[in-house]
Scaffold this motif. Structure first.
Motif, PDB file in Angstrom:
ATOM      1  N   PRO A  11       6.560   9.157   2.026  1.00 20.31           N
ATOM      2  CA  PRO A  11       6.935   9.144   0.830  1.00 20.31           C
ATOM      3  C   PRO A  11       8.247   9.792   0.552  1.00 20.31           C
ATOM      4  O   PRO A  11       8.467  10.891   1.402  1.00 20.31           O
ATOM      5  CB  PRO A  11       5.795   9.213  -0.034  1.00 20.31           C
ATOM      6  CG  PRO A  11       5.027  10.276   0.527  1.00 20.31           C
ATOM      7  CD  PRO A  11       5.196  10.050   2.194  1.00 20.31           C
ATOM      8  N   GLU A  62       0.770  -1.123   0.073  1.00 21.89           N
ATOM      9  CA  GLU A  62      -0.190   0.045   0.119  1.00 21.89           C
ATOM     10  C   GLU A  62       1.033   1.170  -0.177  1.00 21.89           C
ATOM     11  O   GLU A  62       2.032   1.157   0.479  1.00 21.89           O
ATOM     12  CB  GLU A  62      -1.053   0.037   1.305  1.00 21.89           C
ATOM     13  CG  GLU A  62      -0.205   0.192   2.624  1.00 21.89           C
ATOM     14  CD  GLU A  62      -1.038  -0.192   3.652  1.00 21.89           C
ATOM     15  OE1 GLU A  62      -1.208   0.713   4.692  1.00 21.89           O
ATOM     16  OE2 GLU A  62      -1.748  -1.110   3.791  1.00 21.89           O
ATOM     17  N   PRO A  63       0.185   2.431  -0.450  1.00 23.45           N
ATOM     18  CA  PRO A  63       1.253   3.348  -0.278  1.00 23.45           C
ATOM     19  C   PRO A  63       1.593   3.967   1.053  1.00 23.45           C
ATOM     20  O   PRO A  63       0.840   3.755   1.882  1.00 23.45           O
ATOM     21  CB  PRO A  63       0.238   4.670  -0.941  1.00 23.45           C
ATOM     22  CG  PRO A  63      -0.724   3.940  -1.664  1.00 23.45           C
ATOM     23  CD  PRO A  63      -0.951   2.756  -1.040  1.00 23.45           C
ATOM     24  N   GLN A 101       8.333   4.534  -1.420  1.00 28.16           N
ATOM     25  CA  GLN A 101       7.001   4.434  -2.006  1.00 28.16           C
ATOM     26  C   GLN A 101       5.935   3.659  -1.411  1.00 28.16           C
ATOM     27  O   GLN A 101       4.591   3.942  -1.566  1.00 28.16           O
ATOM     28  CB  GLN A 101       6.991   4.119  -3.449  1.00 28.16           C
ATOM     29  CG  GLN A 101       8.110   5.094  -4.244  1.00 28.16           C
ATOM     30  CD  GLN A 101       8.233   4.435  -5.747  1.00 28.16           C
ATOM     31  OE1 GLN A 101       7.876   3.416  -6.143  1.00 28.16           O
ATOM     32  NE2 GLN A 101       8.480   5.334  -6.600  1.00 28.16           N
ATOM     33  N   LEU A 102       6.242   2.600  -0.785  1.00 30.87           N
ATOM     34  CA  LEU A 102       5.151   1.704  -0.104  1.00 30.87           C
ATOM     35  C   LEU A 102       5.517   1.220   1.166  1.00 30.87           C
ATOM     36  O   LEU A 102       6.436   1.206   1.834  1.00 30.87           O
ATOM     37  CB  LEU A 102       5.572   0.331  -1.019  1.00 30.87           C
ATOM     38  CG  LEU A 102       5.144   0.445  -2.652  1.00 30.87           C
ATOM     39  CD1 LEU A 102       5.556  -0.958  -3.308  1.00 30.87           C
ATOM     40  CD2 LEU A 102       3.699   0.703  -2.868  1.00 30.87           C
TER      41      LEU A 102
END
Length: 153
Positions: A53, A48-49, A102-103
Motif C-alpha cells: 500500500p 481486496e487490500p 490501496q487495492l
C-alpha cells in the motif's frame, strides 16, 4: 506505442461509454484480448487490500516493470490506476489482476492472474522490497534520444 515509458507491442482498450476506463498491455497482445482483460476488471471486479500500500506501491510498480512478467499490463479503473498481469485460459477466458495504492483488483477472487500477482508481491517482499533507486538502470539509445530502462537488481 509506449506505456509507462516502455515501448510496447501490446494493445490498448477503452471501455465503451466509459472513456476513463483503459487498459494497456505491455507485452504482445491484440485489441480483442485487451478488451477482454479490461472487461474482466471493470465488470464488478473482486477487490481486496493490497500487500504493497501507499508509498510501497510505487516501489513495487517499478520493480514489477523491471521484472517484466508475462502478461504485464497497466490500467485505469474506477478504483484507481495500477499495474498488474493478465492471462488467458485455454478456453480463451481472460483473467486479469491489478495492484493500486490501496487495492488488488481482479476479475474473480480465484483468478489465476490474482494468484500470480500475489506471488509477485510476495517475491518483491522476499527480495527485501527493493526501492526504486536500488533497481539497476540501463541506458538505451533511440535515435537522438536516450531512455533509461529499469531491471531487477
Amino acid at each position: 506505442m509506449t506505456a509507462l515509458g516502455i515501448p510496447t507491442t501490446g494493445a490498448q482498450a477503452k471501455a465503451p461509454g466509459q472513456p476513463h476506463l483503459t487498459l494497456t498491455t505491455l507485452t504482445p497482445a491484440n485489441r480483442e484480448g485487451a478488451n477482454s482483460l479490461l472487461s474482466g476488471l471493470s465488470d464488478k471486479p473482486h477487490t481486496e487490500p493490497t500487500q504493497a500500500p501507499g508509498d510501497e506501491y510505487f516501489h513495487f510498480k517499478n520493480w514489477l516493470i523491471g521484472t517484466s512478467p508475462e502478461g504485464l499490463l497497466e490500467a485505469t479503473l474506477d478504483d484507481g490506476v495500477g499495474i498488474g498481469v493478465g492471462s488467458f485460459a485455454p478456453d480463451g477466458t481472460a483473467h486479469a489482476a491489478l495492484a493500486t495504492e490501496q487495492l488488488l483488483i481482479a476479475d474473480h477472487p480465484e483468478s489465476p492472474a490474482l494468484e500470480v500477482l500475489r506471488a509477485l508481491i510476495r517475491q518483491w517482499w522476499q527480495e527485501g522490497a527493493p526501492r526504486t533507486h536500488e533497481l539497476r538502470g540501463r541506458l538505451v539509445r533511440d535515435g537522438d534520444a536516450w531512455h533509461i530502462r529499469i531491471a531487477r537488481a
